[in-house]
Design a protein around this motif. Structure first.
Motif, short mmCIF file in Angstrom:
data_model
loop_
_atom_site.label_atom_id
_atom_site.label_comp_id
_atom_site.label_asym_id
_atom_site.label_seq_id
_atom_site.Cartn_x
_atom_site.Cartn_y
_atom_site.Cartn_z
N ASN A 73 0.82 -1.21 0.00
CA ASN A 73 0.00 0.00 0.00
C ASN A 73 0.85 1.26 0.00
OD1 ASN A 73 -1.52 2.15 1.96
ND2 ASN A 73 -2.94 1.18 0.53
N THR A 74 2.02 1.19 0.64
CA THR A 74 2.86 2.38 0.80
C THR A 74 4.02 2.39 -0.18
OG1 THR A 74 4.02 1.18 2.53
CG2 THR A 74 2.33 2.74 3.24
N LYS A 75 4.09 1.38 -1.05
CA LYS A 75 5.19 1.33 -2.02
C LYS A 75 4.86 2.22 -3.20
CE LYS A 75 7.97 -1.71 -4.87
NZ LYS A 75 9.20 -2.34 -4.45
N HIS A 76 5.63 3.24 -3.44
CA HIS A 76 5.46 4.03 -4.66
C HIS A 76 6.75 4.76 -4.99
CE1 HIS A 76 4.99 7.71 -2.30
NE2 HIS A 76 4.18 7.04 -1.52
N THR A 77 6.80 5.31 -6.17
CA THR A 77 7.98 6.03 -6.62
C THR A 77 7.90 7.45 -6.05
OG1 THR A 77 7.84 4.70 -8.61
CG2 THR A 77 9.35 6.58 -8.67
N ILE A 78 9.02 7.96 -5.56
CA ILE A 78 9.01 9.26 -4.89
C ILE A 78 9.14 10.38 -5.93
CG2 ILE A 78 10.17 10.74 -3.18
CD1 ILE A 78 11.16 8.08 -1.87
N GLY A 79 8.10 11.21 -6.02
CA GLY A 79 8.10 12.37 -6.91
C GLY A 79 8.53 12.03 -8.32
N ASP A 80 9.45 12.79 -8.88
CA ASP A 80 9.92 12.56 -10.24
C ASP A 80 11.21 11.74 -10.27
OD1 ASP A 80 7.82 14.00 -11.27
OD2 ASP A 80 8.90 15.92 -11.11
N THR A 81 11.60 11.26 -9.09
CA THR A 81 12.84 10.49 -9.04
C THR A 81 12.58 9.05 -9.48
OG1 THR A 81 12.53 9.61 -6.81
CG2 THR A 81 13.42 11.85 -6.99
N SER A 82 13.60 8.24 -9.51
CA SER A 82 13.40 6.81 -9.75
C SER A 82 13.51 6.06 -8.42
CB SER A 82 14.42 6.29 -10.75
OG SER A 82 15.71 6.45 -10.22
#
Lengths: 366, 366
Positions: free
Chosen positions: B100-109
């Motif tokens: 649920n909390t796994k995602h890519t941070i902003g425009d970074t990789s």
């Protein structure tokens, strides 16, 4: 219960086996017992019944044969214990049967068994020879799995309302034959079989079974025999369709495959365990795109996954185009997907959208 | 429920954590969060309380610190989800929280997590910082184990009479806090905790709990948190002594040890999970001679067993002479013994003789 496989019948069949042997000895012959051969060389996929079955190759064990005498003795050693279990109306796990029958033979230093890997196959031999499920021989396996839903059952004389089983549910026992488990009031329209206990808890917490009028069950990963047999009995006797919800990986597919067609190891039990009509509602290898799940919740396939998928592609029961497409897409994408990954949408997505829509839209594989 | 750890309090404590951080930023400071240090270097045996506890070493995470900023972010990421779970009154397993909390941070990789081994410790950090059990944070673990006996409970609003749970029993859920599980009529004199499901089934089939007025439970091997917490609550609130029945091997001893003193990994939970008064009724390394079991039902110790026993001998809570004798005898004999081995006498020996006599004669270790 089917008279042929009732307790009395098991005891009688064991007696018959013994009497044949005694009369064979008395008439000066070499007593023998004939078993169907188990293992891959005698297993085939029955295209009509759509299940994995045992062929008709057999092996014979002779008493007067140095290489076979011990196995012959072991067969009757276990048969004696099973007759006792049936007579006393108690059950025992295979490990206890091993210990109970382990002893030193006469004045020799020879043991009846070296370890349990010798006694387990003898129990399976007897299952086939006596034409009885292991459970009918009063032999227990492990206990895993829980169930709740719009159904009342009787378990060993106790009435259990599966609509009122709280957050835990009823533990599915190892032996679920008709003399122990009886079905009473059932409003449920179907069975949802869920691979994992933690996902099942989500469905129970959301009272999915109440909102969608069904029964939900899990088998703690690969389901034990009791769980498989119970699904089959509910499917047959309550006429409930079975929907299977597993991870999108080879392990999940294997669980589905075993529920559906039976397994190679227990091919002789397929006719009483397999459910060829079982429907696969997911996860599908197309779900990541379909539900716009972020790519980073997928897991890369390992070499062992690719190897297993190529084996699964060759199974006769996965030859249908839709299954070939499903599996090939998994290989092309190079990823697998766990049920928990759906919580990337939100925690209730699986219970409020995913499964209800799959069932409503008949979006499943058979 | 303890007001301090109630749902409202968890949400409040998360808010406080966040407010402190915001006001720290607003006043131009470097925000930080301080956690007790976990792991062996900060664990000790409390001789007064007789349990494994966490020491007072701490670690601080600063937001403006290249090495700590990510962990700082992760802490608030999980805290936010826990607040949502509490607010919506739903629970989730650690694996779903990870997804649920796994995602890519902003425009970074950059990902919030690479894998679950990063998110699990953050949940444990929050447990300690918020002074709340994981269960109070609405975080579920796996579900294993069953219970029956002379006791009625309420589970999520449903009244469950554990005297009428058939052969399967009630499945013990992962979260068993007071707002979910309540105890009602209890006549039972004690709890018998059994390591293995197959042995538990023997006790249930023989209605041991009825004849001996007790509650019987198992945790499917190493018991999950829910089972441990439930035993502790029954011990505290119903004033029931706890008897533990495990294999005579290091794995069985470890299960007993965890129930009794807590574990190093969950040292911060000992005060709410451990039961220092828990009594070990067997199997003992002296049982083979005592009950004249045939030598061939014992299993040879392996090197790994001997290594583990030498470690166990050094545990402060096994320093008592009786435990040292018990363990040294196992090494001298060079064998271990499984619960199923008692069926070498007969299948009901364990329920009709072994356990009743051990309890009657106070033949246990503490």
């Amino acid at each position: 219960m089917n008279k042929k496989n009732s307790d009395k019948s098991v005891a009688e069949k064991i007696d018959d086996l013994a009497k044949d042997t005694v009369s064979s000895i008395e008439s000066g012959n070499n007593p023998d017992v004939t078993f169907p051969l188990r293992g891959l060389s005698n297993v085939y996929f029955d295209e009509t019944q759509k299940m994995v079955k045992l062929g008709d190759k057999t092996q014979t064990r002779n008493f007067f044969n140095v290489g076979q005498a011990k196995k012959f003795m072991q067969t009757f050693l276990v048969a004696r214990v099973i007759k006792e279990l049936v007579k006393e109306n108690i059950t025992a796990p295979i490990r206890s049967i091993y210990y109970n029958t382990k002893h030193t033979i006469g004045d020799t230093s020879e043991e009846t068994w070296e370890d349990q890997s010798e006694s387990d196959p003898i129990i399976e031999d007897l299952e086939i020879t006596l034409g009885s499920l292991r459970e009918e021989l009063h032999v227990r396996a492990g206990q895993k799995g829980s169930m709740v839903g719009n159904l009342t059952i009787i378990d060993a004389g106790d009435t259990i309302d599966l609509r009122k089983m709280g957050s835990g549910g009823w533990s599915i026992p190892s032996i679920v034959e008709k003399d122990i488990i009886k079905f009473k009031e059932c409003e449920a329209d179907y069975i949802l079989f869920i691979e994992k206990d933690t996902i099942w808890s989500r469905f129970n917490e959301d009272k999915f079974w109440k909102k969608n009028n069904c029964v939900i069950m899990h088998g703690g990963g690969q389901p034990p025999r009791g769980v498989r047999r119970l699904v089959r009995r509910m499917h047959d006797e309550l006429k409930l369709p079975v929907y299977v919800l597993v991870d999108n990986d080879v392990y999940g597919l294997y669980i589905y495959s075993v529920i559906k067609q039976g397994s190679i190891n227990l091919a002789f039990e397929s006719e009483r365990m397999a459910i060829p009509e079982a429907r696969f509602v997911g996860l599908s290898s197309f779900d990541q795109e379909k539900y716009k799940l972020p790519k980073n919740v997928t897991l890369k396939l390992k070499d062992i996954d690719r190897k297993r998928i190529s084996e699964v592609l060759a199974y006769p029961w996965f030859k249908k185009k839709q299954w070939q497409d499903e599996l090939k897409h998994m290989v092309e994408k190079g990823v697998k997907l766990e049920l928990e990954a759906l919580s990337a949408k939100d925690f209730k997505f699986i219970t409020e959208k995913y499964v209800p829509e799959k069932i409503k839209n008949k979006d499943w594989l058979v």
